[in-house]
Design an enzyme around this catalytic site. Structure first.
Site, short mmCIF file in Angstrom:
data_model
loop_
_atom_site.label_atom_id
_atom_site.label_comp_id
_atom_site.label_asym_id
_atom_site.label_seq_id
_atom_site.Cartn_x
_atom_site.Cartn_y
_atom_site.Cartn_z
N TYR A 100 0.82 -1.22 0.00
CA TYR A 100 0.00 0.00 0.00
C TYR A 100 0.85 1.27 0.00
CZ TYR A 100 -3.19 3.69 1.40
OH TYR A 100 -3.87 4.89 1.47
N LYS A 104 1.28 4.06 -3.05
CA LYS A 104 0.91 5.48 -2.90
C LYS A 104 2.11 6.37 -3.21
CE LYS A 104 -2.64 6.85 -1.72
NZ LYS A 104 -3.88 7.11 -2.54
N1 LIG Z 1 -8.71 6.27 5.03
C1 LIG Z 1 -7.59 6.90 5.39
O1 LIG Z 1 -7.28 7.01 6.59
C2 LIG Z 1 -6.72 7.49 4.34
C3 LIG Z 1 -6.98 7.38 2.98
N2 LIG Z 1 -6.13 7.98 2.06
C4 LIG Z 1 -6.41 7.92 0.63
O2 LIG Z 1 -7.68 8.49 0.39
C5 LIG Z 1 -8.30 7.88 -0.74
C6 LIG Z 1 -9.69 7.45 -0.36
O3 LIG Z 1 -9.59 6.51 0.69
P1 LIG Z 1 -10.86 6.01 1.51
O4 LIG Z 1 -12.00 6.90 1.23
O5 LIG Z 1 -10.43 5.79 2.89
O6 LIG Z 1 -11.07 4.58 0.84
P2 LIG Z 1 -12.40 3.90 0.31
O7 LIG Z 1 -12.06 2.49 0.04
O8 LIG Z 1 -13.54 4.18 1.22
O9 LIG Z 1 -12.66 4.66 -1.05
C7 LIG Z 1 -11.99 4.37 -2.22
C8 LIG Z 1 -12.97 4.41 -3.37
O10 LIG Z 1 -12.26 4.10 -4.56
C9 LIG Z 1 -13.05 3.19 -5.31
N3 LIG Z 1 -12.22 2.36 -6.15
C10 LIG Z 1 -11.40 1.35 -5.74
N4 LIG Z 1 -10.87 0.75 -6.81
C11 LIG Z 1 -11.33 1.40 -7.91
C12 LIG Z 1 -11.14 1.23 -9.28
N5 LIG Z 1 -10.37 0.28 -9.77
N6 LIG Z 1 -11.78 2.07 -10.12
C13 LIG Z 1 -12.61 3.03 -9.64
N7 LIG Z 1 -12.83 3.22 -8.35
C14 LIG Z 1 -12.20 2.42 -7.48
C15 LIG Z 1 -13.80 2.35 -4.27
O11 LIG Z 1 -14.94 1.75 -4.84
C16 LIG Z 1 -14.10 3.38 -3.21
O12 LIG Z 1 -15.35 3.97 -3.41
C17 LIG Z 1 -7.40 6.72 -1.16
O13 LIG Z 1 -6.66 7.13 -2.27
C18 LIG Z 1 -6.49 6.51 0.04
O14 LIG Z 1 -5.24 6.03 -0.35
C19 LIG Z 1 -5.06 8.68 2.46
C20 LIG Z 1 -4.76 8.82 3.78
C21 LIG Z 1 -5.55 8.23 4.82
C1 LIG Z 2 -2.63 -3.04 17.05
C2 LIG Z 2 -4.10 -2.74 17.11
C3 LIG Z 2 -4.52 -2.73 18.56
O1 LIG Z 2 -5.71 -2.16 18.88
C4 LIG Z 2 -4.39 -1.41 16.45
C5 LIG Z 2 -4.32 -1.52 14.95
C6 LIG Z 2 -4.70 -0.20 14.36
C7 LIG Z 2 -4.50 -0.18 12.84
C8 LIG Z 2 -5.56 -0.99 12.18
C9 LIG Z 2 -4.45 1.26 12.34
C10 LIG Z 2 -3.31 2.04 13.03
C11 LIG Z 2 -2.86 3.09 12.06
C12 LIG Z 2 -3.83 3.01 10.90
C13 LIG Z 2 -3.39 3.53 9.54
C14 LIG Z 2 -2.97 5.00 9.63
O2 LIG Z 2 -3.99 5.80 10.21
C15 LIG Z 2 -2.56 5.58 8.31
C16 LIG Z 2 -3.32 5.14 7.14
C17 LIG Z 2 -3.22 5.89 6.02
C18 LIG Z 2 -3.81 5.51 4.81
O3 LIG Z 2 -3.51 6.09 3.77
C19 LIG Z 2 -4.76 4.40 4.77
C20 LIG Z 2 -5.19 3.90 6.12
C21 LIG Z 2 -4.03 3.82 7.11
C22 LIG Z 2 -3.04 2.81 6.55
C23 LIG Z 2 -4.53 3.39 8.51
C24 LIG Z 2 -5.05 1.94 8.48
C25 LIG Z 2 -5.36 1.39 9.88
C26 LIG Z 2 -4.18 1.52 10.84
C27 LIG Z 2 -3.01 0.66 10.36
#
Ligand SMILES: NC(=O)C1=CN([C@@H]2O[C@H](COP(=O)(O)OP(=O)(O)OC[C@H]3O[C@@H](n4cnc5c(N)ncnc54)[C@H](O)[C@@H]3O)[C@@H](O)[C@H]2O)C=CC1
Ligand SMILES: C[C@@H](CO)CCC[C@@H](C)[C@H]1CC[C@H]2[C@@H]3[C@H](O)CC4=CC(=O)CC[C@]4(C)[C@H]3CC[C@]12C
Length: 369
Positions: A159, A163
């Site tokens: 992952y 990214k």
């Molecule tokens: N959730 C988090 O804590 C973080 C997320 N991100 C980034 O933010 C973005 C959104 O993440 P989330 O909303 O958490 O994930 P999510 O899984 O909820 O949303 C991702 C969306 O992309 C769509 N998708 C996946 N594969 C696809 C494909 N082949 N074609 C078209 N659409 C596709 C999915 O259907 C989904 O709706 C991602 O790029 C992720 O890397 C960055 C930092 C933290």
């Molecule tokens: C050891 C467990 C005991 O309770 C706790 C495990 C927590 C994990 C599932 C999360 C801890 C940190 C998270 C990640 C972090 O917030 C940064 C992220 C950035 C992204 O771009 C995608 C999601 C994630 C990787 C996020 C995923 C869940 C954790 C690893």
């Protein structure tokens, strides 16, 4: 009336617009972007909630498509002024193969860039991640760092590798000539761990706590800080960047910005308790209940079980060596680059972000009963 019709001239495309972050970006654009004429939402899986958006003044076009398919992306991008590329495979639990993660996150991003170049779209905002920087495989702390803080960004997990590669492609594409001869302007936003309404992992922790009789057990020392940011503020940053890229291309083009707000610095578990606590859960222990070596052993055991069970079922628990290392390594940001470059201030205070998230968890609880 004529004025507002004239002002509504822009076409935006949000890839991944039905995901956790994507939905917030879509709703935020509809609320906060008066220049919008058409909003295209491109996703592999379209949500039923899109229907309710189609009655408003902005034309909402739902496109079911796959970012790995270049022709589908090009068709969706054609005629858009701005692309916000949030689509991605977020998998740190071993649910999908490394090849698929690479294909969606890297090749998908390449397809978006090429589509912009071929069709003449000039502004591309990419949702990157803090993971592009760290925590690294050495578990070195990144304490209140900013975009210029030196840090050894070394990854092995698919992952963060994907990214980092995708972000690099986006930044290198800044300045490329698009159809018509004008330069492409790109930038990348790096959220820390996003929380808020729709956060699947928060839901998982909540259900785990319910199964354990209203308790969660501390596994990570309270002193390990993990950066978190509210989804509404991340969405707001995307909207602002998309708006300002045209006017501040020289300053913002090719730049990266951490996504930040006033959420407090806490450990991953203590932070979750800000929401789960008011919903009736309790975090047991002021120190980790299990020694680190035992957690590491259990995490490794989970990897083995995942591999052994793969032919029969998908075993993908929250604990594995990677997630343990993530949660157990301090990674927090402290920066004002987004304020300096495009006037960002969080739209939601910490209190509001917290209240909204608690209300959402309570609604999850209601719907589970
Ligand atoms: N959730 C988090 O804590 C973080 C997320 N991100 C980034 O933010 C973005 C959104 O993440 P989330 O909303 O958490 O994930 P999510 O899984 O909820 O949303 C991702 C969306 O992309 C769509 N998708 C996946 N594969 C696809 C494909 N082949 N074609 C078209 N659409 C596709 C999915 O259907 C989904 O709706 C991602 O790029 C992720 O890397 C960055 C930092 C933290
Ligand atoms: C050891 C467990 C005991 O309770 C706790 C495990 C927590 C994990 C599932 C999360 C801890 C940190 C998270 C990640 C972090 O917030 C940064 C992220 C950035 C992204 O771009 C995608 C999601 C994630 C990787 C996020 C995923 C869940 C954790 C690893």
């Amino acid at each position: 009336m004529a004025d507002s019709a004239q002002a509504q001239k822009l076409v935006y495309l949000v890839t991944g617009g039905c995901g956790f972050l994507g939905e917030h970006v879509v709703r935020m654009l509809l609320q906060q972007e008066p220049q919008l004429r058409e909003l295209r939402i491109f996703d592999l899986h379209l949500g039923p909630w899109l229907e309710e958006l189609k009655t408003g003044p902005v034309q909402v076009t739902a496109i079911q498509g796959d970012v790995t398919q270049a022709h589908e992306v090009a068709a969706a991008v054609a005629g858009a002024h701005v692309v916000i590329h949030t689509a991605g495979l977020v998998d740190v639990f071993g649910k999908t193969s490394p090849e698929t993660i690479h294909e969606v996150n890297v090749q998908g991003t390449r397809n978006v860039i090429e589509a912009c170049v071929q069709t003449g779209t000039r502004f591309l905002v990419y949702t990157s991640s803090m993971e592009v920087v760290g925590p690294n495989i050495k578990g070195q702390p990144f304490y209140r760092g900013n975009e210029n803080t030196p840090y050894e960004a070394v990854h092995r997990h698919p992952y963060p590798c994907s990214k980092a590669l995708a972000e690099q492609l986006v930044l290198e594409a800044n300045g490329r000539k698009v159809l018509g001869g004008l330069p492409l302007v790109t930038c990348a936003l790096r959220p820390t761990g996003i929380y808020g309404e729709g956060h699947q992992i928060m839901r998982d922790f909540y259900h785990q706590g319910l199964r354990l009789g209203g308790r969660l057990f501390r596994a990570i020392p309270a002193s390990v800080e993990h950066g978190r940011v509210y989804v509404g503020n991340v969405a707001w940053m995307h909207v602002l960047v998309a708006r300002e890229l045209e006017h501040r291309a020289a300053l913002m083009g090719g730049q990266v910005y951490f996504c930040y707000d006033n959420s407090p610095y806490k450990s991953y578990e203590d932070f979750n308790m800000e929401f789960l606590g008011p919903c009736g859960l309790r975090l047991v222990g002021t120190r980790p209940l299990l020694p680190y070596w035992l957690l590491l052993f259990l995490a490794a055991l989970n990897v083995l079980l995942q591999w052994l069970l793969r032919p029969l079922l998908l075993y993908a628990p929250l604990l594995n060596p990677y997630t343990l290392a993530m949660a157990n390594t301090t990674f927090t940001v402290s920066t004002d680059k987004a304020r300096r470059h495009f006037g960002y201030e969080p739209l939601f205070s910490w209190e509001e972000s917290r209240t909204r998230t608690i209300r959402w968890v309570q609604a999850v609880e209601g719907s589970a009963q």
